[in-house]
Design a protein around this motif. Structure first.
Motif, mmCIF file in Angstrom:
data_model
loop_
_atom_site.group_PDB
_atom_site.id
_atom_site.type_symbol
_atom_site.label_atom_id
_atom_site.label_comp_id
_atom_site.label_asym_id
_atom_site.label_seq_id
_atom_site.Cartn_x
_atom_site.Cartn_y
_atom_site.Cartn_z
ATOM 1 N N ARG A 24 -9.188 -2.202 14.275
ATOM 2 C CA ARG A 24 -8.486 -3.326 13.671
ATOM 3 C C ARG A 24 -8.599 -3.263 12.155
ATOM 4 N N GLN A 25 -9.796 -3.064 11.698
ATOM 5 C CA GLN A 25 -10.027 -3.005 10.258
ATOM 6 C C GLN A 25 -9.376 -1.771 9.640
ATOM 7 N N HIS A 26 -9.555 -0.650 10.278
ATOM 8 C CA HIS A 26 -9.096 0.616 9.704
ATOM 9 C C HIS A 26 -7.586 0.645 9.504
ATOM 10 N N TYR A 27 -6.841 0.393 10.542
ATOM 11 C CA TYR A 27 -5.392 0.480 10.447
ATOM 12 C C TYR A 27 -4.827 -0.536 9.468
ATOM 13 N N ALA A 28 -5.238 -1.761 9.615
ATOM 14 C CA ALA A 28 -4.686 -2.817 8.767
ATOM 15 C C ALA A 28 -5.071 -2.629 7.305
ATOM 16 N N LEU A 29 -6.302 -2.299 7.039
ATOM 17 C CA LEU A 29 -6.762 -2.213 5.657
ATOM 18 C C LEU A 29 -6.213 -0.991 4.930
ATOM 19 N N ILE A 30 -6.093 0.122 5.627
ATOM 20 C CA ILE A 30 -5.521 1.304 4.985
ATOM 21 C C ILE A 30 -4.077 1.021 4.555
ATOM 22 N N LEU A 31 -3.312 0.448 5.443
ATOM 23 C CA LEU A 31 -1.929 0.120 5.104
ATOM 24 C C LEU A 31 -1.865 -0.935 4.008
ATOM 25 N N GLN A 32 -2.690 -1.947 4.127
ATOM 26 C CA GLN A 32 -2.699 -3.003 3.117
ATOM 27 C C GLN A 32 -3.072 -2.435 1.751
ATOM 28 N N ASN A 33 -4.050 -1.553 1.704
ATOM 29 C CA ASN A 33 -4.478 -0.965 0.433
ATOM 30 C C ASN A 33 -3.355 -0.160 -0.215
ATOM 31 N N ARG A 34 -2.618 0.580 0.586
ATOM 32 C CA ARG A 34 -1.490 1.347 0.054
ATOM 33 C C ARG A 34 -0.427 0.415 -0.518
ATOM 34 N N ILE A 35 -0.149 -0.649 0.188
ATOM 35 C CA ILE A 35 0.881 -1.591 -0.267
ATOM 36 C C ILE A 35 0.451 -2.289 -1.547
ATOM 37 N N VAL A 36 -0.814 -2.678 -1.638
ATOM 38 C CA VAL A 36 -1.308 -3.342 -2.849
ATOM 39 C C VAL A 36 -1.195 -2.406 -4.045
ATOM 40 N N ARG A 37 -1.559 -1.136 -3.858
ATOM 41 C CA ARG A 37 -1.437 -0.158 -4.947
ATOM 42 C C ARG A 37 0.020 -0.011 -5.397
ATOM 43 N N LEU A 38 0.920 0.119 -4.432
ATOM 44 C CA LEU A 38 2.336 0.267 -4.770
ATOM 45 C C LEU A 38 2.876 -0.967 -5.490
ATOM 46 N N GLU A 39 2.467 -2.133 -5.012
ATOM 47 C CA GLU A 39 2.911 -3.367 -5.654
ATOM 48 C C GLU A 39 2.414 -3.443 -7.094
ATOM 49 N N LEU A 40 1.145 -3.085 -7.306
ATOM 50 C CA LEU A 40 0.589 -3.138 -8.657
ATOM 51 C C LEU A 40 1.291 -2.130 -9.565
ATOM 52 N N ARG A 41 1.556 -0.943 -9.052
ATOM 53 C CA ARG A 41 2.284 0.049 -9.844
ATOM 54 C C ARG A 41 3.671 -0.474 -10.231
ATOM 55 N N TYR A 42 4.356 -1.075 -9.271
ATOM 56 C CA TYR A 42 5.694 -1.608 -9.524
ATOM 57 C C TYR A 42 5.645 -2.745 -10.545
ATOM 58 N N ARG A 43 4.713 -3.655 -10.355
ATOM 59 C CA ARG A 43 4.599 -4.788 -11.286
ATOM 60 C C ARG A 43 4.289 -4.298 -12.697
ATOM 61 N N TYR A 44 3.377 -3.349 -12.820
ATOM 62 C CA TYR A 44 3.012 -2.819 -14.136
ATOM 63 C C TYR A 44 4.219 -2.148 -14.794
ATOM 64 N N GLU A 69 -4.417 5.021 -13.777
ATOM 65 C CA GLU A 69 -4.875 4.326 -12.570
ATOM 66 C C GLU A 69 -6.219 4.866 -12.074
ATOM 67 N N TYR A 70 -6.484 6.137 -12.312
ATOM 68 C CA TYR A 70 -7.748 6.743 -11.881
ATOM 69 C C TYR A 70 -8.959 6.078 -12.536
ATOM 70 N N LYS A 71 -8.754 5.378 -13.630
ATOM 71 C CA LYS A 71 -9.856 4.682 -14.303
ATOM 72 C C LYS A 71 -10.216 3.360 -13.620
ATOM 73 N N LEU A 72 -9.342 2.890 -12.745
ATOM 74 C CA LEU A 72 -9.580 1.640 -12.026
ATOM 75 C C LEU A 72 -10.142 1.941 -10.642
ATOM 76 N N THR A 73 -11.138 1.188 -10.241
ATOM 77 C CA THR A 73 -11.685 1.332 -8.890
ATOM 78 C C THR A 73 -10.799 0.580 -7.901
ATOM 79 N N ASP A 74 -10.976 0.875 -6.636
ATOM 80 C CA ASP A 74 -10.234 0.148 -5.606
ATOM 81 C C ASP A 74 -10.496 -1.349 -5.711
ATOM 82 N N ASP A 75 -11.747 -1.715 -5.918
ATOM 83 C CA ASP A 75 -12.120 -3.121 -6.029
ATOM 84 C C ASP A 75 -11.363 -3.817 -7.161
#
Length: 144
Positions: free
Chosen positions: A62-82, A94-100
């Motif tokens: 449950r955690q693995h599937y949902a969080l991996i996809l969610q993390n990818r979407i959050v990254r893409l959204e942040l890239r788009y917004r920036y 982006e490599y200077k920023l941690t996932d957190d």
């Protein structure tokens, strides 16, 4: 829908958190009890191990599937917004920023995002520090 803030941004999925896991824990507790108190120790021990396995497997998947996809979407959204706000690509640093840090930045509104990204890179802010620095919380109501 309630306005999302730092203090209430954790989300629970009722069928999973408040039905499936409690029932599974009840069955696990009962099987351990029967393994200790009955003469059929071997079979109840096997049932207990099976419930432990199901509990761990369900949680991990449950955690693995949902969080991996969610993390990818959050990254893409942040890239788009920036890119939308600056016309520059976030991938350049982006490599200077941690996932957190990246995951915390999703709560920042557009007018605070650029400054928070700069602060996060410059001062190495933790995700929690970024969340606390947000003045006008931008709720993320659709995450898992």
């Amino acid at each position: 829908m309630k306005i999302q803030t730092y203090s209430n941004h954790i989300r629970f999925y009722t069928p999973h958190h408040f039905i499936y896991y409690p029932v599974l824990m009840l069955f696990l507790g009962a099987s351990i009890y029967f393994a200790i108190t009955t003469n059929d120790t071997l079979i109840w021990s096997f049932i207990s191990v099976t419930f432990i396995f199901l509990f761990c497997l369900a949680y991990m998947l449950r955690q693995h599937y949902a969080l991996i996809l969610q993390n990818r979407i959050v990254r893409l959204e942040l890239r788009y917004r920036y890119f939308t706000l600056t016309g520059k690509r976030l991938e350049e640093f982006e490599y200077k920023l941690t996932d957190d840090q990246i995951f915390a930045l999703r709560f920042a509104p557009d007018n605070e995002l650029i400054q928070l990204i700069e602060d996060a890179v410059k001062n190495n802010l933790t995700g929690n520090a970024i969340k606390k620095a947000i003045l006008h919380w931008r709720g993320d109501y659709n995450r898992v």
